[in-house]
Design an enzyme around this catalytic site. Structure first.
Site, PDB file in Angstrom:
ATOM      1  N   PHE A  25      -4.579  -9.998  -7.177  1.00 30.87           N
ATOM      2  CA  PHE A  25      -5.717  -9.664  -8.066  1.00 30.87           C
ATOM      3  C   PHE A  25      -5.495 -10.481  -9.350  1.00 30.87           C
ATOM      4  CE2 PHE A  25      -5.831  -5.944  -5.543  1.00 30.87           C
ATOM      5  CZ  PHE A  25      -7.094  -5.263  -6.076  1.00 30.87           C
ATOM      6  N   HIS A 111       1.872   2.351  -5.858  1.00 29.08           N
ATOM      7  CA  HIS A 111       0.583   2.149  -6.100  1.00 29.08           C
ATOM      8  C   HIS A 111      -0.514   2.666  -5.324  1.00 29.08           C
ATOM      9  CE1 HIS A 111       2.177  -1.543  -8.855  1.00 29.08           C
ATOM     10  NE2 HIS A 111       2.527  -0.239  -9.391  1.00 29.08           N
ATOM     11  N   CYS A 144     -15.983  16.142  -4.144  1.00 33.25           N
ATOM     12  CA  CYS A 144     -15.527  17.061  -3.150  1.00 33.25           C
ATOM     13  C   CYS A 144     -16.532  18.326  -2.648  1.00 33.25           C
ATOM     14  CB  CYS A 144     -14.237  17.759  -3.468  1.00 33.25           C
ATOM     15  SG  CYS A 144     -13.337  18.426  -2.234  1.00 33.25           S
ATOM     16  N   SER A 186       4.737 -10.556  -8.152  1.00 32.46           N
ATOM     17  CA  SER A 186       4.920 -11.310  -9.694  1.00 32.46           C
ATOM     18  C   SER A 186       5.771 -10.761 -10.461  1.00 32.46           C
ATOM     19  CB  SER A 186       3.843 -11.584 -10.136  1.00 32.46           C
ATOM     20  OG  SER A 186       3.045 -10.099 -10.436  1.00 32.46           O
ATOM     21  N   ILE A 228       5.128 -17.359   2.401  1.00 32.38           N
ATOM     22  CA  ILE A 228       5.997 -16.329   2.672  1.00 32.38           C
ATOM     23  C   ILE A 228       5.946 -16.085   4.221  1.00 32.38           C
ATOM     24  CG2 ILE A 228       6.219 -13.801   2.672  1.00 32.38           C
ATOM     25  CD1 ILE A 228       5.048 -13.804  -0.225  1.00 32.38           C
TER      26      ILE A 228
END
Length: 237
Positions: A25, A111, A144, A186, A228
């Site tokens: 992002f 998250h 819902c 990061s 990576i």
């Protein structure tokens, strides 16, 4: 260092999943450079924000649905299988750790997870696929069926309270490990970014595997720079 450690904790961020085709992002060209994040407050306050949030989610649907675990994911999964790593703490929301073979209860998602949704009022779970067609047909943000509450992807938005149980578990893992390995983060999103520093203060060795510098480099015992997947290919157990 990995083989000598008794209790390893992996802490992963968006850089781990870019090899799977999921852009991060924050980098130039990333989503946040093209569109402002929608805060939790805005999601609750306005129908337009809710519709836009769901439009963005379905816009990235193919990226999430077609992504497969990377070499990095598979390397970390080998640490779990070997009994070295009791759990992985991740900032990622893409479910790729689970897809790599790590049991869901060994993935601590600070998250949240974008591969399903929940009602904010009654917590009923909804599968993304079941919400897609009704949204595309009507353009209306889903509510819902049981209670009429707002349905939101099971992710943590800006301004949304962090899940207390998840953060307690992540904190405990950081306090009790002897090797804390940061992969593709990061280390600028708090409070999760404080976890490697906490592990360091408790006496753990900290390793950072990332393409770029991070705020945690100063207290890391080992820094590995580069792609990576290439770097972690040497650390499969």
């Amino acid at each position: 260092m990995l083989k000598a450690a008794d209790r390893v904790v992996a802490f992963t961020g968006a850089g781990l999943s870019t090899e799977a085709g999921i852009p991060d992002f924050r980098s130039p060209g990333g989503r946040w450079s093209r569109m402002k994040p929608i805060s939790f407050e805005a999601f609750l306050a306005g129908d337009e924000a809710r519709r836009e949030s769901w439009r963005r989610r379905f816009d990235m649907d193919d990226e999430i649905r077609l992504a497969r675990p990377t070499r990095g994911h598979l390397a970390i999964a080998s640490w779990v299988r070997a009994g070295k790593c009791p759990a992985v703490i991740t900032q990622n929301i893409d479910n790729l750790h689970q897809a790599s073979g790590i049991p869901a209860d060994a993935v601590v998602e600070v998250h949240g997870n974008t591969t399903y949704a929940t009602c904010l009022d009654c917590a009923r779970r909804y599968e993304i696929a079941a919400l897609r067609e009704p949204f595309l047909a009507s353009g209306k943000a889903p509510c819902c069926d049981d209670c009429g509450g707002f349905i939101k992807t099971a992710t943590i938005s800006f301004g949304q309270p962090m899940p207390e149980t998840v953060m307690r578990r992540a904190t405990e893992l950081a306090k009790t490990c002897d090797l804390f390995v940061v992969v593709g983060s990061s280390l600028v999103v708090y409070p999760a970014a404080d976890l490697p520093r906490l592990a360091h203060r408790q006496g753990a060795r900290v390793v950072i595997v990332n393409r770029e510098e991070t705020p945690g480099d100063a207290y890391a015992e080992l820094l590995l720079r580069g792609e990576i997947g290439d770097l972690l290919a040497d650390f499969v157990l």
